[in-house]
Scaffold this active site. Structure first.
Site, PDB file in Angstrom:
ATOM      1  N   HIS A  11      -2.814  -8.287  -3.098  1.00 10.30           N
ATOM      2  CA  HIS A  11      -2.574  -7.988  -1.684  1.00 10.30           C
ATOM      3  C   HIS A  11      -3.756  -8.403  -0.816  1.00 10.30           C
ATOM      4  CE1 HIS A  11      -2.103  -4.965   1.749  1.00 10.30           C
ATOM      5  NE2 HIS A  11      -1.104  -5.803   1.863  1.00 10.30           N
ATOM      6  N   HIS A  53      -5.342 -10.098   9.421  1.00 13.47           N
ATOM      7  CA  HIS A  53      -4.324  -9.050   9.433  1.00 13.47           C
ATOM      8  C   HIS A  53      -4.116  -8.410  10.797  1.00 13.47           C
ATOM      9  CE1 HIS A  53      -2.674  -4.988   8.882  1.00 13.47           C
ATOM     10  NE2 HIS A  53      -1.959  -5.547   7.925  1.00 13.47           N
TER      11      HIS A  53
HETATM   12  O1  G3P Z   1       3.399  -8.274   2.683  1.00 12.03           O
HETATM   13  C1  G3P Z   1       3.190  -7.001   2.212  1.00 12.03           C
HETATM   14  C2  G3P Z   1       2.167  -6.255   3.031  1.00 12.03           C
HETATM   15  O2  G3P Z   1       1.052  -7.064   3.204  1.00 12.03           O
HETATM   16  C3  G3P Z   1       2.696  -5.825   4.377  1.00 12.03           C
HETATM   17  O3  G3P Z   1       1.808  -4.988   5.048  1.00 12.03           O
HETATM   18  O4  G3P Z   1       0.165  -4.504   6.769  1.00 12.03           O
HETATM   19  O5  G3P Z   1      -0.600  -5.069   4.491  1.00 12.03           O
HETATM   20  O6  G3P Z   1       0.353  -6.830   5.957  1.00 12.03           O
HETATM   21  P1  G3P Z   1       0.362  -5.378   5.587  1.00 12.03           P
HETATM   22 MG    MG Z   2       0.423  -8.556   4.646  1.00 11.57          MG
END
Ligand code: G3P
Ligand code: MG
Length: 248
Positions: A11, A53
């Site tokens: 992630h 992000h």
């Molecule tokens: O794509 C999965 C996840 O990354 C979505 O949430 O806020 O971490 O981008 P976020």
């Molecule tokens: Mg994401």
């Protein structure tokens, strides 16, 4: 062809061990044997796709204010590692192009999350996908996802045969099932923290693969897996791998 997904996707690179959405994080994920990573793309003021992000610079960089108000040159002057730890002082926000080069070099698959600044849903997808189409041809190891249906609509138009994923926030939109059909997605990506078994079953009924974010606890992954979740976004892929997939 159904999309062959790994069980664990790093992630934002591997956000527990390196600053999120950085080349350093992608390398670290590759070093620990992760097969795919997820990262977020948005545009600078002058339309350069970068890995980032938040809509604002404050949390993860030495700068402040809206990303959408800063040019690429201004963005490159920022440090995006100090907030995370001393060993990352001075690192830069990567461009999408730099990140793709690292993925290719390290043999990683990609879930590209189109994360537009407000109002830039269409152009962010257009520019990111246009770039991707020139440098990435491994479409069996690529998933384009977004919380923004408009961005996924662009993906349908520009790259119909690339796999798409509909990202759902904690509060699902009422028309999620219509979006799944209309956008012809391969996956539905759900928030692990509040998703219910019934909701998972409603996605299974639609015969879509299910990914859950962000799962760092093996017990949570095991439970979700027993409900039918296919894979997990994790900040610490090694912990999940060790906790649920390794044979002891
Ligand atoms: O794509 C999965 C996840 O990354 C979505 O949430 O806020 O971490 O981008 P976020
Ligand atoms: Mg994401």
């Amino acid at each position: 062809m159904p999309l062959k997904l790994p069980k664990i996707i790093g992630h934002r690179g591997c956000a527990a061990y390196a600053p999120e959405n950085t080349l350093e994080g992608i390398h670290m994920a590759a070093d620990m044997g992760v097969e795919w990573v997820e990262f977020d793309v948005k545009l600078t003021k002058d339309e350069v796709p970068i890995l980032f992000h938040d809509s604002t610079l404050d949390r993860t960089t030495s700068g402040t204010g809206n990303v959408a108000d800063r040019t690429y040159k201004e963005i490159m002057e920022l440090d995006c590692g100090s907030w995370f730890g001393e060993s990352f002082i001075g690192i830069q926000i990567p461009t999408l192009e730099q990140a793709i080069d690292v993925l290719i070099e390290r043999g990683l698959g990609l879930n590209l999350e189109i994360k537009p600044c407000p109002g830039r849903e269409k152009e962010t997808a257009e520019i990111a996908l246009d770039l991707l189409s020139t440098i990435w041809d491994d479409h069996d190891r690529l998933l384009i996802s977004s919380l923004q249906p408009v961005s996924l609509e662009v993906a349908c138009d520009m790259a119909a045969d690339w796999h798409r994923g509909l990202l759902l926030p904690e509060e699902w939109p009422e028309n999620w099932a219509e979006l799944v059909d209309y956008l012809q997605v391969s996956t539905v990506n759900v928030n692990a923290n509040n998703v219910t078994r019934d909701q998972i079953e409603s996605i299974i009924d639609k015969e879509k693969q299910i990914l859950a974010y962000t799962v760092n606890n093996p017990d949570q992954a095991r439970l979700l897996q027993s409900w039918g979740v296919d894979g997990f976004f994790s900040d610490c892929p090694d912990v999940l791998e060790e906790g649920i997939f390794s044979v002891h």
